[in-house]
Design an enzyme around this catalytic site. Structure first.
Site, PDB file in Angstrom:
ATOM      1  N   LYS A  29       0.833  -1.212   0.000  1.00  0.00           N
ATOM      2  CA  LYS A  29       0.000   0.000   0.000  1.00  0.00           C
ATOM      3  C   LYS A  29       0.864   1.257   0.000  1.00  0.00           C
ATOM      4  CE  LYS A  29      -3.903  -0.002   2.186  1.00  0.00           C
ATOM      5  NZ  LYS A  29      -4.717  -0.312   3.334  1.00  0.00           N
ATOM      6  N   ARG A  98      -3.119   2.955   8.690  1.00  0.00           N
ATOM      7  CA  ARG A  98      -3.476   1.732   7.948  1.00  0.00           C
ATOM      8  C   ARG A  98      -2.289   0.794   7.833  1.00  0.00           C
ATOM      9  NH1 ARG A  98      -8.006   2.890   4.377  1.00  0.00           N
ATOM     10  NH2 ARG A  98      -8.562   5.072   4.587  1.00  0.00           N
ATOM     11  N   GLY A 107      -7.939  -7.685   4.817  1.00  0.00           N
ATOM     12  CA  GLY A 107      -8.754  -7.744   6.032  1.00  0.00           C
ATOM     13  C   GLY A 107      -8.078  -8.447   7.198  1.00  0.00           C
ATOM     14  N   MET A 109      -5.248  -7.498   8.828  1.00  0.00           N
ATOM     15  CA  MET A 109      -4.633  -6.625   9.820  1.00  0.00           C
ATOM     16  C   MET A 109      -5.494  -5.372  10.040  1.00  0.00           C
ATOM     17  SD  MET A 109      -0.659  -7.201   8.999  1.00  0.00           S
ATOM     18  CE  MET A 109      -0.872  -6.716   7.352  1.00  0.00           C
ATOM     19  N   ARG A 351      -3.346  -1.100  -6.564  1.00  0.00           N
ATOM     20  CA  ARG A 351      -2.375  -2.206  -6.633  1.00  0.00           C
ATOM     21  C   ARG A 351      -2.715  -3.036  -7.860  1.00  0.00           C
ATOM     22  NH1 ARG A 351      -5.201  -5.231  -1.605  1.00  0.00           N
ATOM     23  NH2 ARG A 351      -7.155  -5.414  -2.691  1.00  0.00           N
ATOM     24  N   HIS A 467      -2.667 -45.403  -4.387  1.00  0.00           N
ATOM     25  CA  HIS A 467      -2.987 -46.015  -5.679  1.00  0.00           C
ATOM     26  C   HIS A 467      -4.112 -45.237  -6.357  1.00  0.00           C
ATOM     27  CE1 HIS A 467      -5.178 -48.889  -8.262  1.00  0.00           C
ATOM     28  NE2 HIS A 467      -3.948 -49.244  -8.616  1.00  0.00           N
ATOM     29  N   SER A 794      16.230 -42.045 -15.023  1.00  0.00           N
ATOM     30  CA  SER A 794      14.965 -41.339 -14.814  1.00  0.00           C
ATOM     31  C   SER A 794      14.680 -41.347 -13.316  1.00  0.00           C
ATOM     32  CB  SER A 794      13.846 -42.031 -15.590  1.00  0.00           C
ATOM     33  OG  SER A 794      12.635 -41.387 -15.303  1.00  0.00           O
ATOM     34  N   CYS A 862      10.266 -39.081 -13.733  1.00  0.00           N
ATOM     35  CA  CYS A 862       8.965 -39.645 -14.083  1.00  0.00           C
ATOM     36  C   CYS A 862       8.069 -39.828 -12.861  1.00  0.00           C
ATOM     37  CB  CYS A 862       9.124 -40.954 -14.847  1.00  0.00           C
ATOM     38  SG  CYS A 862       9.938 -42.239 -13.883  1.00  0.00           S
ATOM     39  N   TYR A 882      14.388 -33.858 -19.526  1.00  0.00           N
ATOM     40  CA  TYR A 882      12.929 -33.867 -19.693  1.00  0.00           C
ATOM     41  C   TYR A 882      12.229 -34.154 -18.378  1.00  0.00           C
ATOM     42  CZ  TYR A 882      13.153 -38.991 -19.564  1.00  0.00           C
ATOM     43  OH  TYR A 882      13.357 -40.279 -19.160  1.00  0.00           O
TER      44      TYR A 882
END
Ligand code: PEP
Ligand code: MG
Length: 910
Positions: A29, A98, A107, A109, A351, A467, A794, A862, A882
């Site tokens: 802010k 503020r 909301g 604080m 903002r 599973h 892998s 994987c 990959y």
């Protein structure tokens, strides 16, 4: 003086001194108020006390040295600028105090308005208000006393912890006495009376009079805002949003402007585009004759912002101009709070605004079109979690549907259907065209057909890598696991939950994103983004801003990423879908999934084989079936690499459960039936029973113990590749050995495999790679040795996490992770997102030592983490080639791999 405090530290910044880059120091802010001030926008003057001052206060329990003096100096400057003194009895300056942290915590604080009012300055304020508008002396009195009662209320609640209901109750009483429901009907005398009541409430609760000294009010309010950083709700919010606990909040002290000075005043919020859909236009709400908190509290109904054009055309035009300027300046959707005081517009906050997942994509695309950002920036502004949200069907929860239970959102999406408790029943009802939800305590490979037939899966046990969860994610099917409020009674064909009994055939709805379970049918909407990936919505021809934006950003991500994206798939149809989603190969084909259904009988024969001949027969019968499986997959993948993993799980998983079998055998024996076969089966199950099957006879161990098993699979893979090649296609098989912990295991399997491959491929030109999973910590730590025998690695991060942490992947998430999350031992389950420090370190070591031993060693992942956004960034950083993930997560991995590439490029150039 403590470590936090250094002599000469600057703790207070005038708005003119800051800018939007200083969010860490001035909070969101404060930084944005400074930015607007420097843009020359009408911001009430003020100053910001830094987050560092807050951190010092929270660490020591007192203001850091020098803060009070700096506040004094800035207050004097503010007073000079405004030509008024704080709380001056004749002509008071009032301020708001503020909170405003680095990250928005809406909301959570505190804020105190109208600081500076007391028994005397309230009269001065009334005079000030009436002199500005001599016709309004009655309403000026009302306004001043209303402001004072608001101060006592907010100050009492925030600074002195007076229960808010006591004030609300007194306000309700005053309205009841007046015979009204509307605050505006209370006149100055009523409010003067209310102030007296409030002061009594204050004194009754705190044991002291309401402080009359303005500077004391200000100091106490500042302290209360600091302290509100550690309010319980703020702590909870931070934990949920993963905001670090030590940032602290800044405090903004701002000259008050008043939206409650009459009908030509008011307050509102505005968005520069629709934060819901991203559509261009002006969105917002306005409330005449009110202060900001009235809008939030919903005390009176707001009107659409467009109404302001009629009420106050000049302010409206000015607001639109400012909004356009802010968008151009921030190059993004802005949200704004403003107040109009007697026809004069003031900006109280702006903002970069929060938005839905759909709006994030649409707005990023629009801003590129408007020339405000480039495609890299557009890619940076969206993320995989948003894309995932857009890919699942959603419930239309516009009615009042309350969940009856909550489990783990194991595989996202929304599904409704009739409850069934067995796989067979799921298949039967689905064949009749009914949508079904398969409900089990937990699932096992036997349930596969039922899972395929079902619309969704609900289990009362198990976590995100159970599973049910893993298989459902693989299928892109909705799954809620570990809903432990549900008691499943399979024999009675029902489950109970919170006093309800749900019988077979009753309809339930499950939300695999939130983990919520509803009774009855909740309507579902399909995802347009999936239709696009599936190829049924062509972005060039469809009038859908979201689809076009997703297409454009995905194309850019593909152009930027270094990581290839493969998929985990075991069937031709799964492979085909994954290709449509952009997969560039298969990174994991779990062959054990091919041993189910009508092949079980063959597997049983293999397990029960008493002689070599019986075993050889069973394997010979499996060989053509496996070959056929691989031919299907190689054809679908048309020359893309396909990593086929040799069978992994313990064989007893293919046999009936021990207890159930023992009961069946006993009952049959009692009846005098012939149970020779069942007895043999029972003996085999007993023989194979393991206390810790995950650490038992599985993976490479199984291949070394059951002669001919791996050989059969290797032969089927090689023969399938040759068959596809002979038909004019291309196959690129990569054989992967699971659960290797020592190079000798791999060498043994490899020697046998190479012989078979050489014999089968002959001069066909087919090349078969042999590599290994790295999923046992010992394998990671001896990767240099293992790489000598492996053409690729892998990472099986599911098992690597299980064995790295010693967490049973099927049990722990439901059992105790809640406590670990609560204690902050980790912020997210390590089965969901890679634990960079521990498991990630094993990966780094293995990657480095593996590549040192074999330069150019191909590296992939994987485990489930291959499709997790944050983990994809880690795999990019570590230099893998990959990631491989379930078909539905392929687009998410593509997007995140693109984002990871631009982020690294950005940090390299910094
Ligand atoms: C893993 O362990 O990460 C893996 C991919 O293998 P599975 O999940 O089949 O054990
Ligand atoms: Mg594994």
């Amino acid at each position: 003086m403590t470590v936090q405090e250094k002599a000469g530290d600057k703790y207070v910044y005038d708005f003119a001194e800051g800018n939007k880059e200083l969010k860490d120091l001035l909070g969101g802010k404060g930084a944005n108020l400074a930015e607007m001030t420097n843009l020359g926008l009408p911001v009430p003057p003020g100053f910001t006390i830094t987050t560092e001052a807050c951190q010092a206060y929270l660490a020591t329990g007192r203001e850091p040295d020098g803060l009070a003096g700096q506040i004094e100096t800035h207050l004097e400057a503010l007073e000079r600028g405004m030509g008024r003194r704080l709380g001056d009895p004749q002509d008071p300056l009032l301020v708001s105090v503020r909170s405003g942290a680095r990250f928005s915590m809406p909301g959570m604080m505190e804020t105190v308005l109208n600081v500076g009012l007391n028994d005397r300055s309230v009269e001065g304020l009334a005079r000030q208000a009436s002199s500005a508008d001599p016709d309004s002396s009655g309403s000026a009195d009302r306004f001043a006393w209303d402001s004072y009662r608001r101060l006592i209320q907010m100050f009492g609640k925030t600074v002195c912890e007076v229960p808010g209901e006591q004030f609300e109750h007194a306000l309700d009483e005053a309205k009841r006495a007046k015979g009204t429901h509307d605050d505006l009907d209370l006149d100055a005398d009523d409010l003067r009376g209310l102030v007296e009541t409030y002061k009594k409430i204050f004194a009754g609760h705190t044991g002291r009079e309401f402080p009359q000294e303005p500077r004391e009010q200000l100091d106490l309010a500042i302290r209360a805002v600091f302290a509100s950083w550690n309010a319980e709700r703020a702590i909870l919010y931070r934990r949920q949003e993963r905001i670090p606990a030590d940032l602290g909040t800044a405090v903004n002290v701002v000259a008050m402007v008043f939206g409650n000075l009459g009908p030509d005043s008011g307050t509102g919020v505005a968005f520069t585009r629709d934060p819901g859909s991203g559509a261009q236009g002006i969105y917002g709400d306005y409330l005449a004759n009110a202060q900001g908190e009235d809008v939030v509290a919903g005390i009176r109904n707001t009107v659409p912002l467009q109404e302001l054009e009629r009420l106050d055309p000049k302010s409206y035009r000015e607001l639109l101009d400012i909004m356009a300027r802010l968008e151009g300046h921030y190059r993004d959707l802005c949200d704004i709070e403003f107040t109009i005081e007697r026809g004069k517009l003031w900006m109280l906050q702006t903002r970069v605004g929060k938005r839905t997942a759909a709006a994030a994509f649409v707005i990023a695309g629009q801003l590129v079109d408007e020339g405000l950002i480039d495609l890299d920036e557009a890619l940076h502004r969206v993320n995989g979690a948003q894309l995932a949200q857009l890919m699942f069907p959603r419930f239309q929860l516009d009615h009042d549907f309350a969940p009856v239970a909550r489990g783990i959102g194991a595989s996202p999406g929304a599904a409704s259907g009739a409850v069934v408790f067995t796989s067979a029943r799921a298949v039967e009802l689905a064949a009749e065209g009914r949508s079904v939800i398969l409900v089990r305590r937990e699932t096992n490979p036997d349930d596969l057909n039922g899972m395929i037939a079902a619309q969704g899966i609900l289990t009362s046990r198990g976590g995100k890598t159970s599973h049910a969860a893993v298989v459902a994610r693989g299928m892109g099917k909705t799954c809620v696991s570990g809903a432990d409020g549900i008691e499943v009674d399979v024999p009675a064909k029902r489950f109970t939950v919170g006093g309800h009994t749900v019988a077979e055939g009753d309809v339930v709805s499950i939300d695999g994103t939130t983990g919520k379970v509803y009774l009855g049918e909740v309507p579902v909407m399909p995802s347009e983004v999936v239709q696009y990936f599936e190829g049924s919505l062509d972005p060039a021809h469809v009038d859908n801003a979201l689809v076009r934006a997703v297409h454009r950003i995905m194309t850019h991500a593909d152009g930027r990423r270094r990581l290839a994206v493969r998929t985990n798939a075991d069937t031709g149809p799964d492979a085909a879908r994954a290709r449509r989603f952009g997969a560039e190969g298969i990174g994991l084909c779990r062959t054990e999934h091919m041993f189910l259904g009508d092949r079980r009988e063959l597997v049983e024969r293999l397990i029960l084989a008493a002689t070599d001949a019986e075993r050889t027969d069973a394997l010979a019968a499996l060989l053509p079936l496996q070959r056929q499986d691989f031919v299907g997959i190689f054809r679908e993948m048309a020359g893309l690499p396909v990593t086929v993993r040799l069978i992994d799980p313990p064989l007893h998983e293919f046999l009936p459960p021990l207890e159930q079998l023992a009961v069946n055998v006993a009952v049959a024996q009692e009846r005098g039936e012939d149970v020779a076969k069942e007895e043999a089966l029972l003996a085999a199950v007993r023989r194979m029973h393991e206390e810790n099957p995950m650490l038992g006879l599985r993976g490479v161990r199984l291949g070394l113990v059951i002669p001919g098993l791996f050989a059969m699979q290797v032969r089927a893979i090689a023969e399938a590749a040759v068959a596809v090649t002979r038909d004019g296609g291309t196959a690129c098989p990569e054989i992967m050995v699971p659960l290797v912990g020592a190079v000798q295991e791999l060498e043994t399997v490899r020697a046998e495999a190479e012989k078979i491959i050489a014999e089968v491929v002959g001069d066909s030109g087919v090349e078969v790679l042999i590599g290994t999973m790295i999923e046992v910590p010992r394998a990671a730590l001896t990767a240099g040795q293992i790489a000598e025998a492996a053409q690729f690695f892998s990472f099986g991060t599911n098992d690597l996490t299980q064995m790295g942490w010693g967490f049973s992947r099927d049990d722990v998430e439901g059992a105790f992770f809640w406590r670990y999350l609560e204690l902050g031992i980790f912020g997210i389950s390590p089965f969901e997102s890679i634990d960079r420090d521990g498991v990630g370190r094993l990966i780094r070591i293995a990657a480095e030592e593996g590549r040192a031993a074999r330069p150019g060693l191909k590296l992939g992942v994987c485990g489930e983490h291959g499709g997790d956004p944050d983990s994809v960034h880690f795999f990019h950083e570590v230099g893998l080639d990959y990631v491989s993930c379930s078909p539905f997560r392929v687009p998410i991995a593509r997007l995140e791999a693109g984002r990871a590439a631009i982020e690294t490029a950005g940090s390299d150039s910094r």
